[in-house]
Motif scaffolding. Sequence first.
Motif, PDB file in Angstrom:
ATOM      1  N   HIS A   1      27.661  75.557 -23.636  1.00 31.19           N
ATOM      2  CA  HIS A   1      26.087  75.718 -24.177  1.00 31.19           C
ATOM      3  C   HIS A   1      26.081  74.994 -26.009  1.00 31.19           C
ATOM      4  N   VAL A   2      26.752  76.113 -26.277  1.00 25.50           N
ATOM      5  CA  VAL A   2      27.524  75.351 -27.703  1.00 25.50           C
ATOM      6  C   VAL A   2      27.214  73.736 -28.043  1.00 25.50           C
ATOM      7  N   TYR A   3      28.279  73.269 -26.899  1.00 25.66           N
ATOM      8  CA  TYR A   3      28.383  71.648 -27.559  1.00 25.66           C
ATOM      9  C   TYR A   3      26.925  70.821 -27.183  1.00 25.66           C
ATOM     10  N   LYS A   4      26.449  71.286 -25.842  1.00 18.92           N
ATOM     11  CA  LYS A   4      24.692  70.956 -25.527  1.00 18.92           C
ATOM     12  C   LYS A   4      23.984  71.161 -27.024  1.00 18.92           C
ATOM     13  N   HIS A   5      23.792  72.466 -27.301  1.00 18.26           N
ATOM     14  CA  HIS A   5      23.301  72.522 -28.384  1.00 18.26           C
ATOM     15  C   HIS A   5      23.188  71.512 -29.871  1.00 18.26           C
ATOM     16  N   GLU A   6      24.878  71.546 -29.745  1.00 16.99           N
ATOM     17  CA  GLU A   6      25.036  70.840 -30.997  1.00 16.99           C
ATOM     18  C   GLU A   6      24.609  68.836 -31.278  1.00 16.99           C
ATOM     19  N   VAL A   7      24.908  68.848 -29.354  1.00 15.40           N
ATOM     20  CA  VAL A   7      24.226  67.337 -28.855  1.00 15.40           C
ATOM     21  C   VAL A   7      22.041  67.622 -29.611  1.00 15.40           C
ATOM     22  N   HIS A   8      21.536  68.600 -29.094  1.00 19.02           N
ATOM     23  CA  HIS A   8      20.495  68.212 -29.494  1.00 19.02           C
ATOM     24  C   HIS A   8      20.053  68.410 -30.853  1.00 19.02           C
ATOM     25  N   VAL A   9      20.666  69.357 -31.299  1.00 17.62           N
ATOM     26  CA  VAL A   9      20.578  69.342 -33.086  1.00 17.62           C
ATOM     27  C   VAL A   9      20.817  67.501 -33.458  1.00 17.62           C
TER      28      VAL A   9
END
Length: 160
Positions: free
Chosen positions: A90-98
């Motif tokens: 989830h962290v990785y996906k969130h950082e891609v979104h950011v």
Amino acid sequence: MILSKNLSKAFNEQVEAEMWSSNLYLSMSIYFQKAGLNGCAHWMRKQAEEEMEHAHKMIDFAIDRGGDIVINQINVVPTAWGTPLEVFEHVYKHEVHVSELIDKMVDIAEADNDHAAKDFLYGFVREQVEEESTAKAIVDKLKMYGEHHAILLDHELGKR
């Protein structure tokens, strides 16, 4: 040069996103702390602090450039999490979104021909490369170690 209305709006949205991200990582930190994974909790707490620092930097830049910053209500973040692997995925996906959000801000700055804003935002573009890489490396390690060896990674993350 004063920030355009479009860029001022984008800064407001990104400040809100950074504050939400800070709360997201704080929620993850609490989850890990309750699970006894204090290294992961420490890492997430540092992430939360970093995201709030980003919000402050954006606020300062926007105000210095005559932007209109307004702090709105920050949406609720999730509080229930799965395995450590699922959390870091989830962290990785969130950082891609950011990263995508920052890229859109750069596009607006380019359209406005605002060189100062582009220069300021490129620092965040570079930082997002590191954020994505770090999150992906943690995911890869959890997959390699296996969930039952998460304590090894917990120890490593506690050194941050």
